[in-house]
Structures are given as structure tokens and as C-alpha cells.
Design a protein around this motif. Structure first.
Motif, PDB file in Angstrom:
ATOM      1  N   LYS A 192       0.833  -1.202   0.000  1.00  0.00           N
ATOM      2  CA  LYS A 192       0.000   0.000   0.000  1.00  0.00           C
ATOM      3  C   LYS A 192       0.867   1.252   0.000  1.00  0.00           C
ATOM      4  CE  LYS A 192      -3.722   2.344   2.510  1.00  0.00           C
ATOM      5  NZ  LYS A 192      -4.675   2.268   3.655  1.00  0.00           N
ATOM      6  N   MET A 193       1.920   1.236   0.794  1.00  0.00           N
ATOM      7  CA  MET A 193       2.827   2.381   0.830  1.00  0.00           C
ATOM      8  C   MET A 193       3.472   2.596  -0.536  1.00  0.00           C
ATOM      9  SD  MET A 193       4.743   2.326   4.541  1.00  0.00           S
ATOM     10  CE  MET A 193       3.870   2.768   6.047  1.00  0.00           C
ATOM     11  N   ALA A 194       3.877   1.507  -1.191  1.00  0.00           N
ATOM     12  CA  ALA A 194       4.500   1.625  -2.515  1.00  0.00           C
ATOM     13  C   ALA A 194       3.532   2.270  -3.504  1.00  0.00           C
ATOM     14  CB  ALA A 194       4.946   0.260  -3.009  1.00  0.00           C
ATOM     15  N   SER A 195       2.249   1.910  -3.388  1.00  0.00           N
ATOM     16  CA  SER A 195       1.249   2.492  -4.299  1.00  0.00           C
ATOM     17  C   SER A 195       1.071   3.987  -4.055  1.00  0.00           C
ATOM     18  CB  SER A 195      -0.090   1.782  -4.141  1.00  0.00           C
ATOM     19  OG  SER A 195      -0.708   2.108  -2.902  1.00  0.00           O
ATOM     20  N   LEU A 196       1.475   4.443  -2.858  1.00  0.00           N
ATOM     21  CA  LEU A 196       1.390   5.863  -2.510  1.00  0.00           C
ATOM     22  C   LEU A 196       2.727   6.576  -2.685  1.00  0.00           C
ATOM     23  CD1 LEU A 196      -0.742   5.456   0.755  1.00  0.00           C
ATOM     24  CD2 LEU A 196      -1.545   6.376  -1.436  1.00  0.00           C
ATOM     25  N   GLY A 197       3.691   5.868  -3.285  1.00  0.00           N
ATOM     26  CA  GLY A 197       4.994   6.482  -3.531  1.00  0.00           C
ATOM     27  C   GLY A 197       5.928   6.433  -2.341  1.00  0.00           C
ATOM     28  N   ILE A 198       5.661   5.542  -1.387  1.00  0.00           N
ATOM     29  CA  ILE A 198       6.505   5.428  -0.191  1.00  0.00           C
ATOM     30  C   ILE A 198       7.304   4.140  -0.281  1.00  0.00           C
ATOM     31  CG2 ILE A 198       6.544   5.316   2.327  1.00  0.00           C
ATOM     32  CD1 ILE A 198       3.775   6.659   2.308  1.00  0.00           C
ATOM     33  N   GLU A 199       8.567   4.256  -0.618  1.00  0.00           N
ATOM     34  CA  GLU A 199       9.440   3.088  -0.748  1.00  0.00           C
ATOM     35  C   GLU A 199      10.509   3.052   0.335  1.00  0.00           C
ATOM     36  OE1 GLU A 199       9.196   0.725  -3.020  1.00  0.00           O
ATOM     37  OE2 GLU A 199       8.017   1.551  -4.690  1.00  0.00           O
ATOM     38  N   THR A 200      10.943   4.218   0.799  1.00  0.00           N
ATOM     39  CA  THR A 200      12.037   4.305   1.764  1.00  0.00           C
ATOM     40  C   THR A 200      11.613   5.123   2.976  1.00  0.00           C
ATOM     41  OG1 THR A 200      12.934   6.367   0.853  1.00  0.00           O
ATOM     42  CG2 THR A 200      13.686   4.296  -0.158  1.00  0.00           C
ATOM     43  N   GLY A 201      12.489   5.101   3.986  1.00  0.00           N
ATOM     44  CA  GLY A 201      12.239   5.929   5.152  1.00  0.00           C
ATOM     45  C   GLY A 201      12.150   7.403   4.807  1.00  0.00           C
ATOM     46  N   ALA A 202      12.936   7.827   3.840  1.00  0.00           N
ATOM     47  CA  ALA A 202      12.886   9.224   3.408  1.00  0.00           C
ATOM     48  C   ALA A 202      11.524   9.560   2.802  1.00  0.00           C
ATOM     49  CB  ALA A 202      14.003   9.504   2.406  1.00  0.00           C
ATOM     50  N   ASP A 203      10.990   8.638   2.004  1.00  0.00           N
ATOM     51  CA  ASP A 203       9.660   8.843   1.423  1.00  0.00           C
ATOM     52  C   ASP A 203       8.601   8.947   2.517  1.00  0.00           C
ATOM     53  OD1 ASP A 203      10.775   8.590  -1.123  1.00  0.00           O
ATOM     54  OD2 ASP A 203      10.383   6.430  -1.190  1.00  0.00           O
ATOM     55  N   LEU A 204       8.732   8.091   3.530  1.00  0.00           N
ATOM     56  CA  LEU A 204       7.762   8.101   4.625  1.00  0.00           C
ATOM     57  C   LEU A 204       7.842   9.399   5.414  1.00  0.00           C
ATOM     58  CD1 LEU A 204       5.619   6.487   6.179  1.00  0.00           C
ATOM     59  CD2 LEU A 204       7.475   5.496   7.540  1.00  0.00           C
ATOM     60  N   ARG A 205       9.058   9.855   5.655  1.00  0.00           N
ATOM     61  CA  ARG A 205       9.230  11.093   6.414  1.00  0.00           C
ATOM     62  C   ARG A 205       8.665  12.299   5.655  1.00  0.00           C
ATOM     63  NH1 ARG A 205      14.370  13.009  10.020  1.00  0.00           N
ATOM     64  NH2 ARG A 205      13.531  15.052  10.590  1.00  0.00           N
ATOM     65  N   ALA A 206       8.680  12.229   4.352  1.00  0.00           N
ATOM     66  CA  ALA A 206       8.203  13.372   3.547  1.00  0.00           C
ATOM     67  C   ALA A 206       6.689  13.531   3.603  1.00  0.00           C
ATOM     68  CB  ALA A 206       8.657  13.199   2.102  1.00  0.00           C
ATOM     69  N   LYS A 207       5.977  12.488   4.037  1.00  0.00           N
ATOM     70  CA  LYS A 207       4.522  12.569   4.102  1.00  0.00           C
ATOM     71  C   LYS A 207       4.079  13.212   5.410  1.00  0.00           C
ATOM     72  CE  LYS A 207       4.108  10.415   0.188  1.00  0.00           C
ATOM     73  NZ  LYS A 207       3.729  11.163  -1.047  1.00  0.00           N
ATOM     74  N   SER A 208       3.076  14.064   5.325  1.00  0.00           N
ATOM     75  CA  SER A 208       2.579  14.736   6.517  1.00  0.00           C
ATOM     76  C   SER A 208       1.808  13.773   7.407  1.00  0.00           C
ATOM     77  CB  SER A 208       1.654  15.888   6.115  1.00  0.00           C
ATOM     78  OG  SER A 208       0.459  15.371   5.525  1.00  0.00           O
TER      79      SER A 208
END
Length: 360
Positions: free
Chosen positions: A195-211
Motif C-alpha cells: 500500500k505504501m508503494a502504491s502511494l509512492g513510499i518506498e524508503t524511510g525518506a519517502d515516509l518522512r516526507a509525508k505529513s
């Protein structure tokens, strides 16, 4: 890592524990791809040696798939009594270094060594000493992660496996997390990772960038956890008094069962496994649950909650049989049965009747 204001937490994880015990006890298995489990058509891999993991063999993999990936795979039947005995040795070693121990399973635990009763110079030195003691005492290797919180320590223990250790210091924690794939994060399972990948979240950096608002919208109550770990934050203490919430055992039959007597025999065997743990741990629960999985993989559970804890094997047998009999007879084959005891508490009034209702 040595500031008194910073926790010093070590996560110890034994290397391929079950398989390593088998290779230790049988030198003929050393260097071979070994799987602990059953090679039957219904079997699954309980653990795999590192030689087997090279071929993609891992725990919970169906045995037929494991053999397809590694035709030379050697199956060894599990010896849980031996694994439990070795685990007790390992946990006794932990206690030499700190009283603040949170076991996670037979082969891993968190240790808070902030107080440092052995007066070792660093948490790194403590982890190294623990691993050396384990090797000396058991002949087995362990890996260690050292950090200022549990989340990072667990991630770190996997970073230098096998037979290694890695430290994540406060000044590197947040940046290190950003470099990792979110699929490695505790609390992010395969479904969530997709689900995260479908939202563009692949790495910790991607996750941190989300509000936080974005995470709440897509992940609900888990948003707080994901928001925190993306920044290397985890305030959970090592809890030596963590209460186990349940004890369960299940088995997959070699062939589908439809005869009530055969199904009941399987349930009683699982109840015996659970009772042995409850009696050894002196932990007794009020709720008994029976799980049944049919040959079409439909799964159902039946539960009974008692007015007082189940404190005898006979009572557990009676409860488990009553539950499984509520789904018998059946024309549909049963491939798996399981028994779980939960809602642990102390017995207060043994004069009360034991069970009342059955629920789905």
C-alpha cells in the motif's frame, strides 16, 4: 551512546536458531542447506539455515516450494524441548548483564543496559561480551543491534547478520532510517508495504516526507507510529514485566480429516501442547479458542470464556472438545486445527461454574 540521558538498548537475535542448533548437534549437517520442519506435502519450513536461505528458503514457506527452490534441502524434524532448553541458557546469560530484559521469543530479546551493572565501557562492549558468552556457553552465534531505542536496535541487529553487531547512535538515527526500505520496518507488513508503494513510499525518506495528515488519511491509527519511526523516534521502554496475552498451538494434518474422532484427536494433542506451556509458566487463562481450517482454506474460530481461569488439563480438554464439536460432523475436509488459551489471570474463586457461552 554514553550520555546518561540516553537509553542504551541492545536487541539480541540468534542466528538461524533452530537450524543452527540442529547443525551444532549433528556435525553431518554443517555446511548443508537445512530446513527444520516436515518435508510432507502439507509441511512448512519452521526455520532455515543460512545455506538454505541462499536459495530463498525461509520460515513459513511451504515445504514443496522449499524443495523446488533447493532440491538438496535436508529436512530435520523440530525438537522444541531442545530449543527451549538452549533458550533458557541464553536468557540466563542476559541476566548476567542486566535485569531489564524483554523476551520476544525463544531466540531474541531486548536488553536495557543503561544502568550498566557490569561497568563495561560502552553498550557496544556489552553486546560483544554477551555474544561471546553465548558462543562459549552454547556453541551458537548471535547478532546484536545497539541503539537508543527499541525500533532502531531491532533494525540494527539485522544489519550485520550473521554473527555481527551494528550500532545506531543518536546523531545518525534519523538519517539512517531514511536510507532503508520501509518493508524492513517493524509494523510494516507485506500488505502495508504494498500500500505504501502504491502511494509512492518506498524508503524511510519517502515516509518522512509525508505529513501526519496524509498518513492519518491512509493508515488511520497507525499514523502516529509511522510518523515517529520515520524520524527514528520510539519512546517504548524495555518492559521486563510484559505479560504474554495467549498461548496457542496448531497442526496441519497430513491429509484432510472428516472423521470426528480424528479431528478431536488433533485438537486434544494441541490442547496438550498448550497445557504444558501454561503449567510450566504458571499462566492460566479464562478463554479457550479452537481454530479450524478447511481444505478450501476457509477458516473459522470458536471461543468460550470462563468465569475463572482454566487450571487443569481435563478442563482444557473438555472446553476444546466442546468447541470443535460445535462444527462437527462435517462433509468438508479439515486440514488444520489449533487451540489457544488467552485472558490470563489469577484464579480467584474455584467454586464458580467454569464455562458458560460459546461464541464465533
Amino acid at each position: 551512546m554514553d550520555s546518561p540521558a540516553v537509553r542504551k538498548i541492545i536487541h539480541i537475535d540468534m542466528d538461524a536458531f533452530f537450524a543452527s542448533v540442529e547443525q551444532r548437534d549433528n556435525p553431518a549437517l554443517r555446511g548443508l542447506p537445512v530446513a527444520v520442519g516436515s518435508a510432507s506435502a502439507r509441511g512448512v519450513v519452521a526455520a532455515a539455515s543460512y545455506e538454505a536461505r541462499v536459495f530463498g528458503v525461509k520460515s513459513a514457506l511451504p515445504s514443496v516450494t522449499a524443495l523446488r527452490r533447493c532440491p538438496d534441502l535436508v529436512f530435520v524434524r523440530p525438537r522444541f524441548d531442545v530449543y527451549k532448553s538452549v533458550s533458557r541458557q541464553i536468557h540466563a546469560i542476559f541476566a548476567e548483564f542486566t535485569p531489564v530484559i524483554q523476551p520476544l521469543s525463544l531466540d531474541e530479546a531486548y536488553l536495557d543496559v543503561t544502568a550498566n551493572p557490569r561497568n563495561l565501557p560502552t553498550a557496544w562492549a556489552t553486546a560483544k561480551a554477551i555474544r561471546a558468552r553465548i558462543l562459549e556457553e552454547t556453541g551458537l552465534t548471535a547478532s546484536a543491534g545497539i541503539s537508543y531505542n527499541k525500533f532502531l536496535a531491532k533494525l540494527a541487529s539485522d544489519h550485520r547478520k550473521p554473527n555481527g553487531q551494528f550500532a545506531v547512535t543518536p546523531d545518525m538515527g534519523a538519517a539512517w532510517v531514511e536510507t532503508l526500505p520501509v518493508s524492513r520496518f517493524h509494523g510494516v507488513g507485506p500488505v502495508t508495504a504494498r500500500k505504501m508503494a502504491s502511494l509512492g513510499i518506498e524508503t524511510g525518506a519517502d515516509l518522512r516526507a509525508k505529513s501526519h495528515a496524509f498518513l492519518s488519511r491512509h493508515f488511520g491509527s497507525s499514523a502516529d507510529w509511522y510518523h515517529a519511526i520515520a524520524r527514528g523516534v520510539d519512546h517504548r521502554p524495555v518492559n521486563p514485566d510484559r505479560v504474554r496475552k495467549s498461548s496457542g498451538s496448531e497442526t496441519t494434518f497430513r491429509s484432510d480429516r472428516t472423521e470426528p474422532a480424528e479431528v478431536e484427536a488433533g485438537v486434544l494433542e494441541m490442547a496438550d501442547d498448550v497445557w504444558e506451556w501454561c503449567e510450566a509458566a504458571q499462566a492460566f487463562g479464562r478463554t479457550v479458542t479452537v481454530k479450524v481450517k478447511y481444505n478450501d482454506f476457509q477458516q473459522i474460530t470458536r471461543s468460550r470464556s470462563a468465569t475463572r481461569p482454566v487450571r487443569s488439563r481435563d478442563d482444557l480438554h473438555a472446553a476444546a472438545l466442546a468447541l470443535v464439536r460445535s462444527v462437527l460432523p462435517t462433509d468438508k475436509g479439515i486440514r488444520l486445527v489449533g487451540v489457544t488459551v488467552s485472558n490470563f489471570e489469577a484464579a480467584e474463586d474455584n467454586t464458580l461454574p467454569l464455562f458458560d457461552a460459546v461464541s464465533d
